[in-house]
Design a protein around this motif. Structure first.
Motif, PDB file in Angstrom:
ATOM      1  N   PRO A 173       0.812  -1.223   0.000  1.00 44.19           N
ATOM      2  CA  PRO A 173       0.000   0.000   0.000  1.00 44.19           C
ATOM      3  C   PRO A 173       0.839   1.264   0.000  1.00 44.19           C
ATOM      4  O   PRO A 173       0.434   2.274  -0.594  1.00 44.19           O
ATOM      5  CB  PRO A 173      -0.848  -0.117   1.277  1.00 44.19           C
ATOM      6  N   ALA A 174       2.018   1.252   0.627  1.00 40.63           N
ATOM      7  CA  ALA A 174       2.889   2.428   0.595  1.00 40.63           C
ATOM      8  C   ALA A 174       3.394   2.683  -0.825  1.00 40.63           C
ATOM      9  O   ALA A 174       3.415   3.835  -1.292  1.00 40.63           O
ATOM     10  CB  ALA A 174       4.068   2.243   1.554  1.00 40.63           C
ATOM     11  N   TYR A 175       3.804   1.629  -1.519  1.00 45.24           N
ATOM     12  CA  TYR A 175       4.224   1.780  -2.914  1.00 45.24           C
ATOM     13  C   TYR A 175       3.085   2.368  -3.756  1.00 45.24           C
ATOM     14  O   TYR A 175       3.300   3.283  -4.567  1.00 45.24           O
ATOM     15  CB  TYR A 175       4.624   0.415  -3.498  1.00 45.24           C
ATOM     16  N   CYS A 176       1.891   1.844  -3.576  1.00 45.98           N
ATOM     17  CA  CYS A 176       0.746   2.321  -4.357  1.00 45.98           C
ATOM     18  C   CYS A 176       0.412   3.776  -4.031  1.00 45.98           C
ATOM     19  O   CYS A 176       0.056   4.554  -4.923  1.00 45.98           O
ATOM     20  CB  CYS A 176      -0.472   1.431  -4.098  1.00 45.98           C
ATOM     21  N   LEU A 177       0.540   4.139  -2.769  1.00 45.77           N
ATOM     22  CA  LEU A 177       0.250   5.515  -2.367  1.00 45.77           C
ATOM     23  C   LEU A 177       1.243   6.489  -2.989  1.00 45.77           C
ATOM     24  O   LEU A 177       0.864   7.586  -3.435  1.00 45.77           O
ATOM     25  CB  LEU A 177       0.277   5.618  -0.843  1.00 45.77           C
ATOM     26  N   VAL A 178       2.506   6.111  -3.039  1.00 40.66           N
ATOM     27  CA  VAL A 178       3.518   6.961  -3.680  1.00 40.66           C
ATOM     28  C   VAL A 178       3.237   7.084  -5.169  1.00 40.66           C
ATOM     29  O   VAL A 178       3.347   8.171  -5.750  1.00 40.66           O
ATOM     30  CB  VAL A 178       4.932   6.397  -3.420  1.00 40.66           C
ATOM     31  N   ARG A 179       2.842   6.000  -5.803  1.00 45.59           N
ATOM     32  CA  ARG A 179       2.472   6.073  -7.227  1.00 45.59           C
ATOM     33  C   ARG A 179       1.299   7.023  -7.443  1.00 45.59           C
ATOM     34  O   ARG A 179       1.280   7.808  -8.400  1.00 45.59           O
ATOM     35  CB  ARG A 179       2.117   4.675  -7.742  1.00 45.59           C
ATOM     36  N   GLU A 180       0.317   6.941  -6.552  1.00 41.34           N
ATOM     37  CA  GLU A 180      -0.843   7.828  -6.657  1.00 41.34           C
ATOM     38  C   GLU A 180      -0.427   9.290  -6.495  1.00 41.34           C
ATOM     39  O   GLU A 180      -0.898  10.166  -7.230  1.00 41.34           O
ATOM     40  CB  GLU A 180      -1.867   7.443  -5.588  1.00 41.34           C
ATOM     41  N   LEU A 181       0.457   9.562  -5.534  1.00 41.69           N
ATOM     42  CA  LEU A 181       0.931  10.925  -5.307  1.00 41.69           C
ATOM     43  C   LEU A 181       1.658  11.463  -6.531  1.00 41.69           C
ATOM     44  O   LEU A 181       1.402  12.596  -6.976  1.00 41.69           O
ATOM     45  CB  LEU A 181       1.864  10.938  -4.089  1.00 41.69           C
ATOM     46  N   ILE A 182       2.548  10.672  -7.091  1.00 43.33           N
ATOM     47  CA  ILE A 182       3.300  11.107  -8.263  1.00 43.33           C
ATOM     48  C   ILE A 182       2.361  11.343  -9.442  1.00 43.33           C
ATOM     49  O   ILE A 182       2.506  12.315 -10.191  1.00 43.33           O
ATOM     50  CB  ILE A 182       4.387  10.065  -8.609  1.00 43.33           C
ATOM     51  N   PHE A 183       1.380  10.465  -9.603  1.00 47.64           N
ATOM     52  CA  PHE A 183       0.403  10.622 -10.679  1.00 47.64           C
ATOM     53  C   PHE A 183      -0.331  11.947 -10.549  1.00 47.64           C
ATOM     54  O   PHE A 183      -0.520  12.680 -11.535  1.00 47.64           O
ATOM     55  CB  PHE A 183      -0.587   9.457 -10.654  1.00 47.64           C
ATOM     56  N   GLN A 228       1.951  14.928 -11.370  1.00 52.38           N
ATOM     57  CA  GLN A 228       2.194  15.030 -12.805  1.00 52.38           C
ATOM     58  C   GLN A 228       0.937  15.441 -13.557  1.00 52.38           C
ATOM     59  O   GLN A 228       1.010  16.201 -14.529  1.00 52.38           O
ATOM     60  CB  GLN A 228       2.736  13.697 -13.334  1.00 52.38           C
ATOM     61  N   ALA A 229      -0.236  14.966 -13.097  1.00 55.92           N
ATOM     62  CA  ALA A 229      -1.488  15.343 -13.751  1.00 55.92           C
ATOM     63  C   ALA A 229      -1.786  16.829 -13.569  1.00 55.92           C
ATOM     64  O   ALA A 229      -2.401  17.460 -14.430  1.00 55.92           O
ATOM     65  CB  ALA A 229      -2.638  14.510 -13.188  1.00 55.92           C
ATOM     66  N   ALA A 230      -1.330  17.379 -12.424  1.00 57.85           N
ATOM     67  CA  ALA A 230      -1.548  18.799 -12.161  1.00 57.85           C
ATOM     68  C   ALA A 230      -0.483  19.671 -12.816  1.00 57.85           C
ATOM     69  O   ALA A 230      -0.511  20.898 -12.664  1.00 57.85           O
ATOM     70  CB  ALA A 230      -1.569  19.039 -10.658  1.00 57.85           C
ATOM     71  N   SER A 231       0.465  19.029 -13.517  1.00 56.93           N
ATOM     72  CA  SER A 231       1.560  19.741 -14.202  1.00 56.93           C
ATOM     73  C   SER A 231       2.358  20.604 -13.230  1.00 56.93           C
ATOM     74  O   SER A 231       2.843  21.685 -13.570  1.00 56.93           O
ATOM     75  CB  SER A 231       1.008  20.606 -15.341  1.00 56.93           C
ATOM     76  N   LEU A 232       2.497  20.091 -11.975  1.00 53.13           N
ATOM     77  CA  LEU A 232       3.279  20.829 -10.989  1.00 53.13           C
ATOM     78  C   LEU A 232       4.756  20.469 -11.133  1.00 53.13           C
ATOM     79  O   LEU A 232       5.099  19.293 -11.328  1.00 53.13           O
ATOM     80  CB  LEU A 232       2.812  20.474  -9.571  1.00 53.13           C
TER      81      LEU A 232
END
Length: 384
Positions: free
Chosen positions: A308-318, A321-325
């Protein structure tokens, strides 16, 4: 046998869980191809950490359970000891396991914009399998066929719980022939081609750990103490050599795949044997060993939390990147630091506020039940 914690066993737990964390980096944390990880996986794979966990578990559980059960003089006393064992296991394992199953399900529902946590249908079924302890059978059935769900690591927990549900019965049935029954269990699996279903009910490392615990009560165990490993660098050299050999066995470069799991189980038992004396045979005392034993003491939580920690980090990065920050979070090194930092934080919180308090509650419950039983007059005895 002593129930005192063996720090060299904690060291092995730390090595085992780090191996599992590393094995799951590809696909669970990094969905794209990472050339360095691919190159390392081609040379050696550390999924053998699960089998090392099995050997450790068999040794640690059996060194206290077998003497307790064999010391019972009546069948009622035997079942009371068995009940106490099952209660301690339940309070030790289930609260953390069920908590993270629930959190993964909630994450799938509410913070899954990237799809990192998988589909709701798969996670619902995976959660049910984890709660009802048949996750290993679901894992075998889903292998390369359909999505398991985020909680796929629960397959090994289910296998352990199934083993320890039946183990007291095996002790009662086999009695003085328990050693031969365990040796037969190991021998059959050593010579059997491991299909997916046989992979998720593999109990050879568990049985070897139990056999080692039984041997540790014999005088010959002390005579075989590997004192030569106290020489400078000897223990570390043996530890690294065995770890590299198991990593090679776990790759496709090892062509005798029919014997892969059995060989890894035997080597895992060898490591547990070397650690069981608690003589610093595998690693001398120092800062690095203290760090590894800390990781080992939190290994159960780390094992539950890392996916779940790996998945949460993937979600954060997504989302970044989606917000073009502008953010360096997508860099592999930053991704690793985020994931491992989150795992350390969550596993420590889990250890302090879930794992240890519930373990203590289980021990207190067993103590109350035992005291209540002791205070109950036997039939025909009148209390004053």
């Amino acid at each position: 046998m002593s129930d005192k914690r063996i720090m060299d066993i904690e060291l092995l737990r730390g090595i085992a869980v780090l191996g599992v964390l590393f094995h799951h980096l590809q696909d669970s944390l990094f969905t794209g191809q990472v050339p360095l990880l691919q190159a390392i996986h081609a040379l050696g794979q550390p999924w053998w950490g699960v089998d090392l966990f099995f050997a450790i578990s068999g040794f640690v559980i059996a060194r206290s359970l077998i003497p307790a059960l064999q010391g019972c003089s009546t069948r009622q006393e035997y079942w009371e000891q068995t009940r106490n064992f099952w209660l301690r296991r339940a309070f030790r394992l289930l609260p953390s396991a069920w908590l993270w199953l629930a959190l993964m399900l909630l994450a799938c529902l509410f913070i899954n914009r990237s799809g990192a946590f998988g589909t709701l249908a798969a996670n619902l079924q995976a959660t049910l399998a984890g709660v009802l302890q048949y996750a290993n059978f679901r894992f075998a059935d889903s292998f390369f066929h359909y999505e398991y769900g985020t909680s796929f690591v629960y397959w090994s927990l289910s296998l352990e719980e199934q083993f320890y549900l039946l183990f007291p019965l095996l002790i009662m049935v086999c009695r003085k022939h328990l050693v031969w029954a365990l040796l037969a269990l190991v021998a059959v699996q050593l010579l059997t081609l491991r299909t997916p279903i046989l992979m998720v009910i593999r109990t050879d490392a568990l049985a070897l750990g139990v056999l080692l615990a039984m041997w540790s009560a014999q005088p010959s165990y002390r005579r075989w103490q590997p004192t030569f490993l106290r020489r400078p660098w000897a223990g570390i050299a043996v530890l690294v050599a065995i770890a590299l050999l198991m990593s090679f066995l776990a790759t496709d470069r090892f062509t005798f795949t029919s014997y892969r799991i059995g060989a890894i189980a035997v080597l895992s038992a060898v490591l547990v044997w070397l650690a069981s004396y608690n003589g610093d045979y595998l690693m001398p005392p120092g800062l690095f060993k203290r760090v590894m034993t800390w990781i080992g003491s939190r290994s159960y939580g780390i094992y539950l939390i890392h996916i779940p920690a790996y998945c949460l980090v993937r979600e954060l990065i997504f989302r970044l990147q989606a917000a073009s920050l502008p953010s360096p979070a997508g860099h592999p090194i930053i991704t690793l630091l985020l994931a491992f930092g989150l795992i350390v934080l969550l596993s420590e919180l889990n250890y302090r506020f879930i794992e240890m308090p519930m373990r203590n509650r289980g021990a207190a419950l067993v103590k109350r039940l035992s005291a209540s039983r002791a205070a109950t007059p036997s039939p025909g005895v009148t209390s004053c």
